[in-house]
Design an enzyme around this catalytic site. Structure first.
Site, mmCIF file in Angstrom:
data_model
loop_
_atom_site.group_PDB
_atom_site.id
_atom_site.type_symbol
_atom_site.label_atom_id
_atom_site.label_comp_id
_atom_site.label_asym_id
_atom_site.label_seq_id
_atom_site.Cartn_x
_atom_site.Cartn_y
_atom_site.Cartn_z
ATOM 1 N N CYS A 158 0.835 -1.198 0.000
ATOM 2 C CA CYS A 158 0.000 0.000 0.000
ATOM 3 C C CYS A 158 0.876 1.257 0.000
ATOM 4 C CB CYS A 158 -0.920 -0.005 1.219
ATOM 5 S SG CYS A 158 -1.849 1.523 1.429
ATOM 6 N N HIS A 160 -6.365 2.854 0.452
ATOM 7 C CA HIS A 160 -6.081 3.218 1.847
ATOM 8 C C HIS A 160 -6.920 4.480 2.014
ATOM 9 C CE1 HIS A 160 -3.022 3.593 5.290
ATOM 10 N NE2 HIS A 160 -3.802 4.673 5.416
ATOM 11 N N HIS A 190 -8.491 7.858 2.344
ATOM 12 C CA HIS A 190 -7.861 9.171 2.344
ATOM 13 C C HIS A 190 -8.880 10.214 1.913
ATOM 14 C CE1 HIS A 190 -7.269 7.520 -1.712
ATOM 15 N NE2 HIS A 190 -7.204 8.767 -2.164
ATOM 16 N N HIS A 194 -4.133 1.120 8.408
ATOM 17 C CA HIS A 194 -4.674 0.803 7.092
ATOM 18 C C HIS A 194 -6.157 0.463 7.179
ATOM 19 C CE1 HIS A 194 -4.543 -0.498 2.912
ATOM 20 N NE2 HIS A 194 -5.367 -1.461 3.293
#
Length: 134
Positions: free
Chosen positions: A24, A118, A120, A66
């Site tokens: 990631c 991930h 965001h 995560h």
């Protein structure tokens, strides 16, 4: 051998969150394995400049742990704390940047344009935002 860190919360590789995903991009940024232009950081959240900005001010806020997307959030306290920390950081960096108005965006899944899995949030500012956005 230790190196001096500009941000005191940047974890050493050995101190990674157990949710760390080595493939990631944002986990690797959070683990300080990849560079980023950080503007804010605490024990839960990192905010950095987007490398492909879509507005004069374009920042990304990520949690250190995560989570692939909003779909992975639960009603449990850790997830509520993560969201609260993300939005507190976004408010703080917007105030520090002196922007009068801003947009916060997240994409959930490939059909919505999510390309890094991930969670965001994008903070966009510095120009008039159009509606509808996309």
């Amino acid at each position: 051998m230790s190196r001096r860190r500009a941000f005191p919360y940047a974890p050493l590789v050995a101190d990674r969150d157990p949710s760390y995903e080595p493939g990631c991009l944002f986990c690797r940024i959070a683990a300080d394995e990849l560079p980023s232009d950080r503007v804010y950081e605490n024990e839960a959240v990192i905010v950095f400049r987007d490398i492909n900005p879509r507005a004069p001010t374009h920042l990304l806020a990520i949690p250190r742990r995560h989570l692939a997307s909003v779909d992975d959030l639960t009603d449990a306290d850790p997830d509520r704390d993560t969201l609260a920390a993300l939005f507190a950081a976004l408010r703080s960096v917007a105030a520090d940047a002196g922007v009068r108005g801003y947009r916060i965006v997240t994409n959930v899944g490939p059909d919505a344009g999510q390309s890094v899995f991930h969670i965001h949030f994008h903070l966009l500012a510095g120009r008039t935002m159009l509606w509808p956005p996309g």
